[in-house]
Every structure is written in C-alpha cells, then in structure tokens.
Design a protein around this motif. Structure first.
Motif, PDB file in Angstrom:
ATOM      1  N   ALA A  91      52.756  66.145  70.509  1.00  0.00           N
ATOM      2  CA  ALA A  91      52.239  64.834  70.107  1.00  0.00           C
ATOM      3  C   ALA A  91      53.131  64.200  69.046  1.00  0.00           C
ATOM      4  O   ALA A  91      53.399  62.987  69.078  1.00  0.00           O
ATOM      5  CB  ALA A  91      50.803  64.971  69.592  1.00  0.00           C
ATOM      6  N   ARG A  92      53.601  65.008  68.109  1.00  0.00           N
ATOM      7  CA  ARG A  92      54.482  64.475  67.059  1.00  0.00           C
ATOM      8  C   ARG A  92      55.835  64.062  67.634  1.00  0.00           C
ATOM      9  O   ARG A  92      56.405  63.046  67.242  1.00  0.00           O
ATOM     10  CB  ARG A  92      54.655  65.503  65.952  1.00  0.00           C
ATOM     11  N   LEU A  93      56.351  64.868  68.544  1.00  0.00           N
ATOM     12  CA  LEU A  93      57.634  64.508  69.168  1.00  0.00           C
ATOM     13  C   LEU A  93      57.526  63.197  69.926  1.00  0.00           C
ATOM     14  O   LEU A  93      58.415  62.340  69.851  1.00  0.00           O
ATOM     15  CB  LEU A  93      58.092  65.621  70.106  1.00  0.00           C
ATOM     16  N   VAL A  96      57.430  60.157  67.538  1.00  0.00           N
ATOM     17  CA  VAL A  96      58.723  59.810  66.952  1.00  0.00           C
ATOM     18  C   VAL A  96      59.702  59.327  68.026  1.00  0.00           C
ATOM     19  O   VAL A  96      60.663  58.614  67.723  1.00  0.00           O
ATOM     20  CB  VAL A  96      59.308  61.021  66.191  1.00  0.00           C
ATOM     21  N   SER A  97      59.467  59.674  69.267  1.00  0.00           N
ATOM     22  CA  SER A  97      60.413  59.329  70.331  1.00  0.00           C
ATOM     23  C   SER A  97      60.450  57.841  70.644  1.00  0.00           C
ATOM     24  O   SER A  97      61.423  57.352  71.224  1.00  0.00           O
ATOM     25  CB  SER A  97      60.059  60.093  71.615  1.00  0.00           C
ATOM     26  N   LYS A  98      59.449  57.117  70.245  1.00  0.00           N
ATOM     27  CA  LYS A  98      59.340  55.701  70.617  1.00  0.00           C
ATOM     28  C   LYS A  98      60.528  54.892  70.100  1.00  0.00           C
ATOM     29  O   LYS A  98      61.007  55.132  68.997  1.00  0.00           O
ATOM     30  CB  LYS A  98      58.035  55.111  70.073  1.00  0.00           C
ATOM     31  N   ARG A  99      60.974  53.934  70.896  1.00  0.00           N
ATOM     32  CA  ARG A  99      62.065  53.065  70.448  1.00  0.00           C
ATOM     33  C   ARG A  99      61.633  52.254  69.239  1.00  0.00           C
ATOM     34  O   ARG A  99      62.395  52.058  68.287  1.00  0.00           O
ATOM     35  CB  ARG A  99      62.495  52.129  71.578  1.00  0.00           C
ATOM     36  N   SER A 100      60.388  51.780  69.259  1.00  0.00           N
ATOM     37  CA  SER A 100      59.827  51.005  68.154  1.00  0.00           C
ATOM     38  C   SER A 100      58.459  51.574  67.791  1.00  0.00           C
ATOM     39  O   SER A 100      57.713  52.027  68.671  1.00  0.00           O
ATOM     40  CB  SER A 100      59.684  49.532  68.554  1.00  0.00           C
ATOM     41  N   PRO A 104      53.677  51.490  72.587  1.00  0.00           N
ATOM     42  CA  PRO A 104      52.605  52.459  72.877  1.00  0.00           C
ATOM     43  C   PRO A 104      53.165  53.872  72.990  1.00  0.00           C
ATOM     44  O   PRO A 104      54.375  54.059  73.171  1.00  0.00           O
ATOM     45  CB  PRO A 104      52.047  51.966  74.213  1.00  0.00           C
ATOM     46  N   GLN A 105      52.290  54.862  72.896  1.00  0.00           N
ATOM     47  CA  GLN A 105      52.708  56.251  73.046  1.00  0.00           C
ATOM     48  C   GLN A 105      53.294  56.465  74.440  1.00  0.00           C
ATOM     49  O   GLN A 105      52.686  56.077  75.442  1.00  0.00           O
ATOM     50  CB  GLN A 105      51.506  57.189  72.832  1.00  0.00           C
ATOM     51  N   PRO A 106      54.480  57.060  74.541  1.00  0.00           N
ATOM     52  CA  PRO A 106      55.096  57.242  75.862  1.00  0.00           C
ATOM     53  C   PRO A 106      54.445  58.386  76.633  1.00  0.00           C
ATOM     54  O   PRO A 106      53.695  59.196  76.069  1.00  0.00           O
ATOM     55  CB  PRO A 106      56.542  57.580  75.512  1.00  0.00           C
ATOM     56  N   ALA A 112      61.244  62.459  76.790  1.00  0.00           N
ATOM     57  CA  ALA A 112      60.605  61.878  75.607  1.00  0.00           C
ATOM     58  C   ALA A 112      60.525  62.900  74.486  1.00  0.00           C
ATOM     59  O   ALA A 112      60.761  62.579  73.311  1.00  0.00           O
ATOM     60  CB  ALA A 112      59.219  61.349  75.970  1.00  0.00           C
ATOM     61  N   ARG A 113      60.185  64.133  74.825  1.00  0.00           N
ATOM     62  CA  ARG A 113      60.128  65.187  73.794  1.00  0.00           C
ATOM     63  C   ARG A 113      61.502  65.399  73.162  1.00  0.00           C
ATOM     64  O   ARG A 113      61.611  65.566  71.949  1.00  0.00           O
ATOM     65  CB  ARG A 113      59.618  66.500  74.393  1.00  0.00           C
ATOM     66  N   GLN A 114      62.542  65.381  73.991  1.00  0.00           N
ATOM     67  CA  GLN A 114      63.891  65.590  73.463  1.00  0.00           C
ATOM     68  C   GLN A 114      64.294  64.440  72.546  1.00  0.00           C
ATOM     69  O   GLN A 114      64.888  64.662  71.486  1.00  0.00           O
ATOM     70  CB  GLN A 114      64.891  65.730  74.612  1.00  0.00           C
TER      71      GLN A 114
END
Length: 252
Positions: A91-93, A96-100, A104-106, A112-114
C-alpha cells in the motif's frame, strides 16, 4: 549508532547482553565481550557533530565477527536494492508510485510497486530529490514527479556506497578523520562481507572494496550523486547545520 556516547554502536543487542572489556578512545578500537565469551573487536569513529537541539556527536562503530568474517556497521555503508524488497508494504509503495499526489491510487501491479520503491529510495536518501516538484497549478500542496527520477535511482542503487545523508551531513566535516578510520578498519580485519543496518545485507565485499567506497574523501567528484538530488535538501541542511555549529562554538 550512538549519540553522545561510546556505547556499542551498530548492534541491536540489549544492554545487559554486553559488557565492555576495554574502553574505546576517540576513534579507537579494542573489543567487547558478549555473555558466553564471544569477543567482537571494534573500531569507533566520531563521525561528526550535528546541531539538533544541542550539539550531539554521532559515532559509528564497526565490529568484526570472526566466525562469519563479517564487518558489522550501522550507517557507514549501504547498498540500495534495485528491486523492491519482498517485505515492503504494498500500500505504501503504491501511494508513493503515483506521478502526482493528486492522482488516484494506482492498480496493484509489479510496475507500480517498483516505481514506488524507486521513489521511496530517493526520498529516504535525499529528502527532497530532484524530480519531486511542487505543482501549484494542480492544487495546494500537490507534488508531481517529473521525468528523470528513474535514472537518478539507477545512479544510486545496486552499489556499495556511503549513504548520501551520512556523506553530506557528517563525513564532510572531517574527511581526514574518516579516512583514518577507514584505513584502520581495512588493515585490521580480513572480512568477506559487510552487514549494514539499512537496506541490503549481507553484502559480499572485501577490505579493498570497503575502502574504495570512501574514495570520495580525497575527491568529492568520485561516485558523486546527481547534483539536483542533493541541491534542495542535503546541501542546504548541511550549510545550516554548519552555521549553527560555528555560532554555538563562538557563543561558548
């Protein structure tokens, strides 16, 4: 690590499990004995002084575990994994993965995790990395990641290095003292792996590879981090801390 004391830095043992056989002098090293008779020789460095609610001195102590031929350190060295560690919180990864931060949460995908791991490593290492930008057009407090963050992660990860925070805020204060400590450790023990407190461990490395990670002490251009990653966070903090330390010395 110990702040303002020469305790058994770099260990997670409970205090009652250790007793000191001989005291360490500043930058010195002898050994401590664990209950049961096992000795751990050590070498201590007064790493630097940082003005945070006083002027505590941060110490780094390297221990040598003979049976496994391991050098045990706390903050002196690390290797950031190229891939997200298996125990990372998904969930934390994803957050933080979001571009902005306004996005919304991807979806939960390996990609996305990477991305979340790479951005997390940059945030932890630099505080205000180069490609994390305030985006007032998208809303108050919105932050957007711009192109280039992946390249900066690749410049950071996958190699034995002195973490940016330690290198910039502490070891830059007295490179000669750090060099003496590095040389003492590299000469004293024939270790085959390094066990740091953060990121990957153990790391296969010899004394010469250990010493090579500190080549920047003679030339800061060696293994330099992307200038943009240190420009907005670590270097301004280092300047403020240095000014505060000088003011404190003058006032005394």
């Amino acid at each position: 690590r110990a702040v303002g004391s020469r305790s058994a830095c770099g260990t997670r043992a409970r205090p009652q499990e250790w007793r000191t056989r001989s005291a360490s002098g500043r930058g010195g090293g002898r050994s401590i004995k664990q209950s049961g008779g096992m000795e751990l020789p050590y070498q201590t460095l007064a790493a630097g002084t940082f003005s945070i609610g006083g002027t505590p001195t941060f110490y780094e102590t390297a221990f040598f575990h003979r049976a496994s031929r391991s050098l045990i350190v706390t903050d002196a060295l690390a290797r950031v994994p190229l891939e997200a560690p298996p125990l990372s919180d998904p969930a934390r990864l994803l957050l933080v993965s979001k571009r902005s931060t306004a996005d919304p949460q991807p979806a939960d995908t390996p990609e996305a995790r990477q991305a979340g791991w790479e951005k997390t490593a940059l945030l932890v290492s630099f505080f205000f990395p180069e490609h994390e930008e305030a985006d007032p057009a998208a809303g108050l407090g919105v932050v957007t990641w711009t192109e280039g963050w992946h390249d900066n992660f690749r410049a950071l990860a996958g190699r034995l290095l002195v973490p940016p925070v330690v290198r910039t805020l502490l070891y830059a204060q007295d490179p000669a003292a750090v060099r003496r400590w590095v040389d003492a450790v590299a000469r004293r023990w024939q270790f085959e792996q390094i066990v740091p407190a953060h990121f990957e461990a153990p790391i296969r490395a010899s004394p010469s590879e250990f010493a090579r990670a500190f080549a920047f002490l003679e030339d800061e251009r060696i293994d330099a981090f992307p200038a943009g990653d240190t420009a907005r966070g670590l270097r301004p903090i280092a300047r403020i801390a240095s000014s505060a330390l000088r003011a404190n010395v003058v006032s005394k």
